[in-house]
Design a protein around this motif. Structure first.
Motif, PDB file in Angstrom:
ATOM      1  N   THR A 165      -3.963  90.617   0.360  1.00 17.74           N
ATOM      2  CA  THR A 165      -5.392  90.312   0.405  1.00 17.74           C
ATOM      3  C   THR A 165      -5.776  89.581  -0.886  1.00 17.74           C
ATOM      4  O   THR A 165      -5.032  89.573  -1.876  1.00 17.74           O
ATOM      5  CB  THR A 165      -6.240  91.590   0.531  1.00 17.74           C
ATOM      6  OG1 THR A 165      -6.036  92.415  -0.625  1.00 17.74           O
ATOM      7  CG2 THR A 165      -5.880  92.367   1.791  1.00 17.74           C
ATOM      8  N   SER A 248      -2.956  85.110   4.375  1.00 13.05           N
ATOM      9  CA  SER A 248      -4.420  85.050   4.355  1.00 13.05           C
ATOM     10  C   SER A 248      -4.971  84.505   3.051  1.00 13.05           C
ATOM     11  O   SER A 248      -6.184  84.284   2.949  1.00 13.05           O
ATOM     12  CB  SER A 248      -5.012  86.447   4.600  1.00 13.05           C
ATOM     13  OG  SER A 248      -4.618  87.347   3.574  1.00 13.05           O
ATOM     14  N   SER A 249      -4.137  84.316   2.051  1.00 13.12           N
ATOM     15  CA  SER A 249      -4.589  83.845   0.739  1.00 13.12           C
ATOM     16  C   SER A 249      -3.895  82.540   0.371  1.00 13.12           C
ATOM     17  O   SER A 249      -3.346  82.402  -0.730  1.00 13.12           O
ATOM     18  CB  SER A 249      -4.332  84.911  -0.335  1.00 13.12           C
ATOM     19  OG  SER A 249      -5.097  86.059  -0.086  1.00 13.12           O
TER      20      SER A 249
END
Length: 298
Positions: A165, A248-249
């Motif tokens: 995340t 996701s990053s």
């Protein structure tokens, strides 16, 4: 009268200056100048040339045909990646500034002088290890079955899903870059004039007013230099987003890597992204040069 005598002295120095003396600065600057030319200027020019070629791959003929790659950057998908990179770099800068200032202030002002060098050495000791190892250490801490969740479970608290995340990336980048912020702030705080703080207290200023009106103006160049260093380094960080952020990053540095060494192999678009990052860093450095030595008016 004084100006005339001063000009006469300068004229005499010019007359007695040995011929060829203007070559001495060039000789001193030649090693670093050649180094920068070969390893910075020329590669940047090559990257810029590649950025003008659409869909170029290894082995293709370089034939610049316009700014299609730069226009492609304005696609919402890639703009989102650049904005995320700027957010992570800016967030890391704020975190390092908030965490690093008290530490630097304590070492420079409060701690005994005989312990300062040892405290600085202990604080920058993590820099002696590989950044890759530090990132893997954070994976061990933040993974679902890692040290952090084990401690939370032990105390009956809910576990956290931090790995892969953006917060995990911020944690890793802040940990990696915090020592640089502390070192630069320490260099500024070490020169802090305590007499001005005492004068501000005598004039009735409370600690908060003295901090913002006396301390901050004195160390503003250090704050600007440390913030720019952390921001620029964070913007180009590859290891922490890759290992701690997951898919996701996605950041600009990872996107550039994918264009050159990934499956897409689009060197033209990767070069355009690289030049965009260079432009952003150049603007940041220009602001540092312009405002880094300026003391804000009170």
């Amino acid at each position: 009268m004084i100006d005339i005598e001063t000009s006469d002295i300068y004229e005499k120095e010019e007359l007695h200056r040995p011929p060829g003396s203007w070559l001495q600065p060039l000789v001193l600057l030649a090693p670093s100048g050649i180094w920068l030319l070969l390893l910075l200027v020329l590669p940047s020019l090559i990257i810029f040339e590649l950025s003008l070629v659409a869909d170029i791959r290894p082995g293709d003929v370089v034939n610049p045909d316009g700014f299609k790659n730069y226009i492609r950057i304005f696609d919402p998908l890639y703009l989102q990646v650049i904005v995320r990179s700027l957010f992570l770099a800016f967030g890391t800068t704020i975190i390092c500034l908030i965490l690093g200032f008290p530490v630097a202030y304590w070492i420079a002002v409060v701690a005994p002088k005989r312990w300062r060098n040892l405290l600085l050495l202990g604080f920058v000791l993590p820099l002696w290890t590989s950044s890759l190892l530090r990132s893997y250490a954070w994976i061990t801490i933040l993974r679902p079955s890692g040290l952090l969740n084990s401690l939370l479970s032990y105390f009956g608290l809910p576990t956290l899903e931090l790995l892969n995340t953006s917060p995990a990336v911020l944690i890793g980048m802040s940990y990696s870059l915090l020592p640089y912020m502390v070192l630069i702030l320490y260099a500024s705080l070490e020169k802090l004039d305590q007499r001005l703080l005492e004068a501000a207290a005598d004039l009735g200023a409370n600690p908060v007013e003295a901090f913002f009106q006396v301390t901050v103006p004195q160390i503003f160049p250090g704050i600007a230099a440390g913030s720019m260093l952390v921001f620029i380094t964070g913007l180009g960080d590859f290891i922490d987003p890759e290992l701690l952020g997951g898919a996701s990053s996605m950041t600009a540095a990872r996107l550039v890597y994918n264009q050159f060494l990934g499956a897409t192999q689009n060197w033209g678009f990767g070069s355009a992204l690289s030049m965009t990052l260079i432009l952003i860093v150049s603007v940041a450095i220009a602001f540092l040069i312009k405002f880094g030595e300026a003391i804000p008016k009170r």
